[in-house]
Design a protein around this motif. Structure first.
Motif, short mmCIF file in Angstrom:
data_model
loop_
_atom_site.label_atom_id
_atom_site.label_comp_id
_atom_site.label_asym_id
_atom_site.label_seq_id
_atom_site.Cartn_x
_atom_site.Cartn_y
_atom_site.Cartn_z
N GLY A 42 51.62 6.41 -2.86
CA GLY A 42 51.15 5.42 -2.33
C GLY A 42 49.87 5.54 -1.42
N SER A 43 49.63 6.70 -1.04
CA SER A 43 48.22 6.87 -0.38
C SER A 43 47.11 6.89 -1.40
CB SER A 43 48.26 8.41 0.20
OG SER A 43 47.01 8.82 0.63
N ALA A 44 47.34 7.60 -2.65
CA ALA A 44 46.47 7.60 -3.78
C ALA A 44 46.31 6.25 -4.25
CB ALA A 44 47.08 8.53 -4.67
N VAL A 45 47.50 5.39 -4.75
CA VAL A 45 47.31 4.14 -5.29
C VAL A 45 46.80 3.30 -4.05
CG1 VAL A 45 48.69 2.02 -6.27
CG2 VAL A 45 49.09 4.73 -6.74
N GLY A 46 45.70 2.69 -4.18
CA GLY A 46 45.17 1.85 -3.20
C GLY A 46 43.98 1.01 -3.85
N LEU A 47 43.28 0.34 -3.08
CA LEU A 47 42.11 -0.58 -3.47
C LEU A 47 41.15 0.13 -4.52
CD1 LEU A 47 40.88 -1.67 0.25
CD2 LEU A 47 42.07 -3.07 -1.38
N GLY A 48 41.14 1.57 -4.39
CA GLY A 48 40.62 2.31 -5.19
C GLY A 48 40.72 2.15 -6.50
N THR B 108 35.66 11.90 8.28
CA THR B 108 35.61 11.09 6.99
C THR B 108 36.62 9.89 7.22
OG1 THR B 108 35.16 13.01 5.98
CG2 THR B 108 35.43 11.06 4.56
N LEU B 109 37.93 10.49 7.22
CA LEU B 109 39.07 9.54 7.46
C LEU B 109 38.75 8.13 8.58
CD1 LEU B 109 41.91 12.01 7.38
CD2 LEU B 109 41.26 10.62 5.75
N PHE B 110 38.22 8.74 9.51
CA PHE B 110 38.04 7.53 10.30
C PHE B 110 37.14 6.59 9.89
CE2 PHE B 110 35.29 6.13 14.09
CZ PHE B 110 36.32 5.85 14.97
N VAL B 111 35.99 6.86 9.43
CA VAL B 111 34.83 5.83 8.83
C VAL B 111 35.82 5.23 7.53
CG1 VAL B 111 32.74 5.67 7.60
CG2 VAL B 111 32.99 7.54 9.40
N ILE B 112 36.50 6.10 6.86
CA ILE B 112 37.06 5.11 5.76
C ILE B 112 37.81 4.20 6.32
CG2 ILE B 112 38.70 5.31 3.60
CD1 ILE B 112 37.36 7.77 3.02
N LEU B 113 38.88 4.44 7.31
CA LEU B 113 39.81 3.80 7.70
C LEU B 113 39.07 2.29 8.13
CD1 LEU B 113 42.89 3.00 8.05
CD2 LEU B 113 42.70 4.09 10.11
N PHE C 134 38.15 10.00 -4.47
CA PHE C 134 38.61 8.77 -3.78
C PHE C 134 39.75 8.36 -4.27
CE2 PHE C 134 38.81 4.39 -2.51
CZ PHE C 134 38.24 4.49 -1.10
N SER C 135 40.27 8.01 -5.19
CA SER C 135 41.35 7.40 -5.72
C SER C 135 42.67 8.46 -5.58
CB SER C 135 41.31 7.10 -7.27
OG SER C 135 42.65 6.64 -7.69
N LEU C 136 42.26 9.84 -5.67
CA LEU C 136 43.43 10.60 -5.51
C LEU C 136 43.91 10.80 -4.03
CD1 LEU C 136 42.78 13.25 -8.48
CD2 LEU C 136 44.73 11.49 -8.32
N ILE D 272 47.79 3.48 5.77
CA ILE D 272 48.71 4.22 6.44
C ILE D 272 48.51 5.87 6.51
CG2 ILE D 272 51.24 4.82 6.39
CD1 ILE D 272 51.80 2.07 5.84
N SER D 273 48.37 6.16 5.21
CA SER D 273 48.17 7.50 5.13
C SER D 273 46.83 7.97 5.93
CB SER D 273 48.12 8.00 3.77
OG SER D 273 46.78 7.80 2.98
N ILE D 274 45.87 7.21 5.73
CA ILE D 274 44.74 7.62 6.63
C ILE D 274 44.78 7.59 8.08
CG2 ILE D 274 42.25 7.22 6.90
CD1 ILE D 274 42.06 5.47 4.38
N1 TYR Z 1 43.25 6.87 -2.58
C1 TYR Z 1 43.06 5.27 -1.94
C2 TYR Z 1 42.72 4.45 -2.88
O1 TYR Z 1 42.56 5.00 -4.31
C3 TYR Z 1 42.07 5.22 -0.75
C4 TYR Z 1 42.05 6.46 0.07
C5 TYR Z 1 40.85 7.16 0.37
C6 TYR Z 1 43.11 6.75 0.72
C7 TYR Z 1 40.80 8.06 0.79
C8 TYR Z 1 43.03 7.82 1.71
C9 TYR Z 1 41.74 8.52 1.80
O2 TYR Z 1 41.60 9.60 2.64
O3 TYR Z 1 42.31 3.32 -2.73
#
Ligand code: TYR
Length: 459
Positions: free
Chosen positions: A20-26, A94-99, A223-225, A321-323
């Motif tokens: 669920g973390s990996a599968v996302g907007l990426g 990094t996580l903070f900025v991404i979120l 990014f995706s993983l 959520i994972s971030i």
């Molecule tokens: N992997 C997620 C995606 O593919 C996005 C993501 C990026 C999640 C960085 C966590 C993370 O730390 O959208």
């Protein structure tokens, strides 16, 4: 071991939460755009190779740090080697900025879900679709409200804790996501002319295999993983000691790649069917601009539109959520703030970045920040572009590099391998190969990527 810490109740729950973390907007927003921009099958081929040869080994390295220490990412590095604590701290930054930007894009998705739900119809020609999107994201206030709502949803899950919050929701959300994606994909590939798009996705044109494609594929894969910033350290820290990590990591990488390919199949053929190859130029706008147009032309399109944006919402939510969890675990364990207090206090400074990101979607109102690379020198770019470059081009590869150097050379791959094996302590298949990749191959490849992005100014 800290007995108050959360743990996954089942290994399946862990795999689904990590997937669920990996599968996302990426996967659904970025991947189809990238595959279109970098020549179809060639990108796909490089992407899959990179996931298997670099992404998976790095993910294992991260998981092993988490499980060995049973701590948040900063605490984990601190307890293995004090001098490397900074590495965990970089991850949290990094996580903070991404979120902060993930929430804004998540908010866009919620807005679209709302539009479809309330039966509001988009206009039926291409330009108004683009106008709709551009007007919406460049408005000053509305996207921020949606972003806040999205963040609120993440907080709602994260304060509930690991197994009764994240795991429970992921176990329900991930199967829904698969069902939705498969039905949309089946509809997409049966549209007239869709075949051209399918061919484009899988046809490998040798001239498209080049340095640019490689750099793009690597950045996208990390990014995706969700590797390179400590998410997998955090999620690994909740895995019970007995489990073997290899099988889970393979499964997570497999699911993530499967969803990316299915999303490619759900989106690229649709673009070919309605706009032909020119439609590919819309890159990241596919999801928000090209698809609503297609849905408007399809019988039952409103339902498909709703399904699609719901899918995107679920994917974005489980990633965000994972971030949030990784940042929260840090505050909760290191500063002893409650989960609620941690999430709420995180939201305050984060909002400033979110606001900057959202406002800079509008060139007139845009905030500019400096960005430096060797080739172009100092440039002033819109804040949203700088935030994405900062995380995707610099911090994620740098984080992945540091994790590999740490596991490969400081902590040692033999200790990490022991951790990966789990209770049975049987060396896993390809253990030596894994160690070779973490020590030599991955660092070299990541350095090459950093050279291209920071020195050559690509991406
Ligand atoms: N992997 C997620 C995606 O593919 C996005 C993501 C990026 C999640 C960085 C966590 C993370 O730390 O959208």
């Amino acid at each position: 071991m800290n007995s108050k810490r959360g743990q996954w109740a089942s290994n399946l729950g862990f795999i689904l939460a990590a997937a669920g973390s990996a599968v996302g907007l990426g996967n659904i927003w970025k991947f189809p755009g990238k595959i279109a921009a970098y020549g179809g099958g060639a990108f796909l081929l490089l992407y899959v190779l990179i996931v298997a040869l670099i992404g998976l080994p790095v993910m294992l390295a991260e998981l092993s740090i988490g499980r060995a220490t049973q701590k948040n990412v900063v605490g984990a590095f601190h307890s293995l080697n004090r001098r490397w604590t900074f590495c965990g701290a970089l991850g949290v930054i990094t996580l903070f900025v991404i979120l902060s930007y993930y929430c804004i894009v998540g908010g866009w998705v919620m807005k679209y879900v709302f539009v479809y739900l309330t039966g509001a119809h988009f206009p039926a020609t291409a330009a108004p679709f683009q106008d709709f999107f551009v007007q919406f994201i460049s408005a000053p206030v509305q996207p921020l409200l949606w972003g806040a709502l999205f963040l609120g949803a993440c907080i709602f899950v994260v304060v509930r804790g690991v197994s009764s919050g994240i795991e429970k929701f992921s176990k329900f959300l991930m199967p829904c996501l698969f069902l939705l994606l498969i039905s949309i994909m089946l509809r997409a590939v049966t549209l007239p002319n869709a075949w051209e798009g399918v061919k484009y996705l899988f046809e490998i044109r040798p001239e498209a295999i080049n340095g640019d494609t490689l750099v793009a594929a690597l950045g996208q894969a990390f990014f995706s993983l969700s590797v390179g910033m400590g998410i997998m350290v955090t999620y690994g820290s909740y895995v019970p000691k007995k489990e073997n990590l290899l099988r889970s990591a393979v499964m997570i990488c497999f699911l993530d790649t499967l969803v990316a390919i299915l999303a490619g199949l759900a989106i690229v053929p649709v673009v070919f069917a309605t706009m032909g190859a020119e439609g590919l130029g819309m890159g990241g706008g596919f999801a928000f601009m090209a698809l609503p147009e297609v849905f408007a032309m399809m019988p039952g399109g409103v339902l498909f539109g709703l399904a699609f944006f719901l899918l995107l919402f679920l994917a974005a939510l489980t990633s965000a959520i994972s971030i949030l969890e990784s940042c929260t675990a840090f505050l909760n364990e290191e500063l002893h703030w409650s989960r609620l207090k941690s999430t709420l206090l995180l939201a305050v400074p984060m909002s400033l970045f979110s606001i900057g990101y959202s406002l800079s979607q509008n060139a007139d109102r845009g905030l500019n920040l400096p960005w430096l690379d060797w080739k172009h020198g100092l440039q002033w770019l819109p804040m949203n572009a700088v935030m994405e470059k900062f995380t995707d081009n610099l911090m994620i590869p740098l984080g992945a590099l540091l994790f590999c150097v740490f596991v490969g050379w400081i902590w040692g791959t033999s200790k990490a391998a022991k951790e990966i094996r789990g209770e049975a302590q049987k060396p896993f298949k390809l253990e030596k190969f894994w160690s070779f990749i973490v020590r030599y191959v991955a660092p070299v490849v990541i350095l090459i990527i950093l050279y291209f992005t920071l020195i050559q100014g690509q991406g």
